[in-house]
Design an enzyme around this catalytic site. Structure first.
Site, PDB file in Angstrom:
ATOM      1  N   ASP A 109      37.590  20.426  41.841  1.00 19.38           N
ATOM      2  CA  ASP A 109      36.421  19.799  41.213  1.00 19.38           C
ATOM      3  C   ASP A 109      35.776  20.736  40.203  1.00 19.38           C
ATOM      4  O   ASP A 109      35.415  21.869  40.516  1.00 19.38           O
ATOM      5  CB  ASP A 109      35.398  19.413  42.274  1.00 19.38           C
TER       6      ASP A 109
ATOM      7  N   THR B  81      40.937  24.304  47.306  1.00 18.18           N
ATOM      8  CA  THR B  81      39.755  23.477  47.135  1.00 18.18           C
ATOM      9  C   THR B  81      38.919  23.412  48.398  1.00 18.18           C
ATOM     10  O   THR B  81      39.448  23.485  49.514  1.00 18.18           O
ATOM     11  CB  THR B  81      40.150  22.052  46.689  1.00 18.18           C
ATOM     12  N   SER B  82      37.614  23.231  48.214  1.00 15.78           N
ATOM     13  CA  SER B  82      36.713  23.047  49.343  1.00 15.78           C
ATOM     14  C   SER B  82      36.742  21.614  49.865  1.00 15.78           C
ATOM     15  O   SER B  82      36.125  21.316  50.896  1.00 15.78           O
ATOM     16  CB  SER B  82      35.279  23.418  48.939  1.00 15.78           C
TER      17      SER B  82
ATOM     18  N   ASP C 221      41.127  25.903  41.512  1.00 14.46           N
ATOM     19  CA  ASP C 221      40.159  25.068  42.188  1.00 14.46           C
ATOM     20  C   ASP C 221      40.374  23.636  41.681  1.00 14.46           C
ATOM     21  O   ASP C 221      41.123  23.411  40.729  1.00 14.46           O
ATOM     22  CB  ASP C 221      38.755  25.583  41.842  1.00 14.46           C
TER      23      ASP C 221
ATOM     24  N   ASP D 227      35.418  27.265  38.444  1.00 16.17           N
ATOM     25  CA  ASP D 227      34.236  26.917  37.647  1.00 16.17           C
ATOM     26  C   ASP D 227      32.926  27.209  38.346  1.00 16.17           C
ATOM     27  O   ASP D 227      31.904  27.370  37.684  1.00 16.17           O
ATOM     28  CB  ASP D 227      34.271  25.426  37.282  1.00 16.17           C
TER      29      ASP D 227
ATOM     30  N   LYS E  90      34.767  28.886  50.731  1.00 17.73           N
ATOM     31  CA  LYS E  90      34.223  29.666  49.626  1.00 17.73           C
ATOM     32  C   LYS E  90      32.711  29.816  49.804  1.00 17.73           C
ATOM     33  O   LYS E  90      32.067  28.875  50.257  1.00 17.73           O
ATOM     34  CB  LYS E  90      34.515  28.962  48.295  1.00 17.73           C
TER      35      LYS E  90
END
Length: 225
Positions: A21, A112-113, A19, A169, A144
């Site tokens: 961030d 990543t989103s 991921d 995270d 996600k």
């Protein structure tokens, strides 16, 4: 007594997925600043947004909290523009630069989103090299906690879920990795209780890597965490 899943381990895999961030990049300050301004501008519940939005696509959060009848596409675009122009305080997590440099590029991916533009902005601001394989928000139909992004990244790298480890995270991302059937390393103290097949690290300072080519031309990667 520590939970068994919290003990040090050596994970041997063929692919490593990250991921962004909160996992590779510490962008908490700018994310909270942007969402706070956005929420105040549109009369949204900032405390609930911050509690639930981490690791989730911005458009999904806007859809959840926007007032009835709002132009969701316009609000999402407005938020995206705010995010792309804020980089103050965006830094790499300790050890992230060295870990990415030690891993074979053809065996890693970013999942990543964030959209591709924002991912490029934040990785560059943090001084991190963007992996060649990156599954960003535009590349999936379901963000996600759906496992689509992680499954797609593994397939692009030619690895099955059992041969992958994910570094995450946020609860939404952890749920996505677990739903994909992948071993998961939780970075930081979020994410709730650990389950079998999960480990936790503070950052990457103590993570070491050994990568060797196998007979099929792929990589066997051992991560000591």
């Amino acid at each position: 007594m520590s939970h068994p899943a919290e003990q040090a381990a050596v994970l041997t895999v063929r692919a490593v997925l990250f991921d962004m961030d909160g996992t590779l990049v510490d962008s908490t300050a700018v994310v909270e600043q942007v969402w706070t301004e956005f929420a105040e501008r549109h009369g949204l519940d900032i405390e609930e947004i911050l509690r639930t939005s981490h690791g989730v696509q911005a458009g999904d959060t806007v859809r959840r909290f926007a007032p009835a009848g709002a132009d969701l596409a316009a609000l999402t675009a407005e938020l995206g523009e705010m995010e792309r122009t804020r980089t103050d305080g965006v830094i790499a997590l300790p050890g992230a630069t060295a870990l990415l440099a030690a891993l074979p590029d053809e065996a890693i991916a970013l999942v990543t989103s964030a959209d591709r533009i924002l991912a490029d902005v934040r990785m560059r601001a943090a001084g991190l090299a963007m992996p060649t394989t990156a599954v960003t928000a535009e590349a999936v139909t379901r963000g996600k906690p759906d496992p689509e992004g992680y499954l797609k990244a593994a397939a692009l790298l030619g690895a099955g879920p059992a041969d992958v480890v994910v570094f995450e995270d946020a609860p939404a991302g952890i749920a996505a990795a677990r739903a994909a059937g992948m071993r998961t390393v939780v970075v930081g103290d979020a994410g709730g209780e650990l389950e079998p097949g999960m480990w936790r690290i503070r950052d990457y300072s103590a993570v070491t890597v050994t990568a060797v080519k196998d007979d099929d031309g792929g990589h066997l990667i051992s991560l000591a965490i």
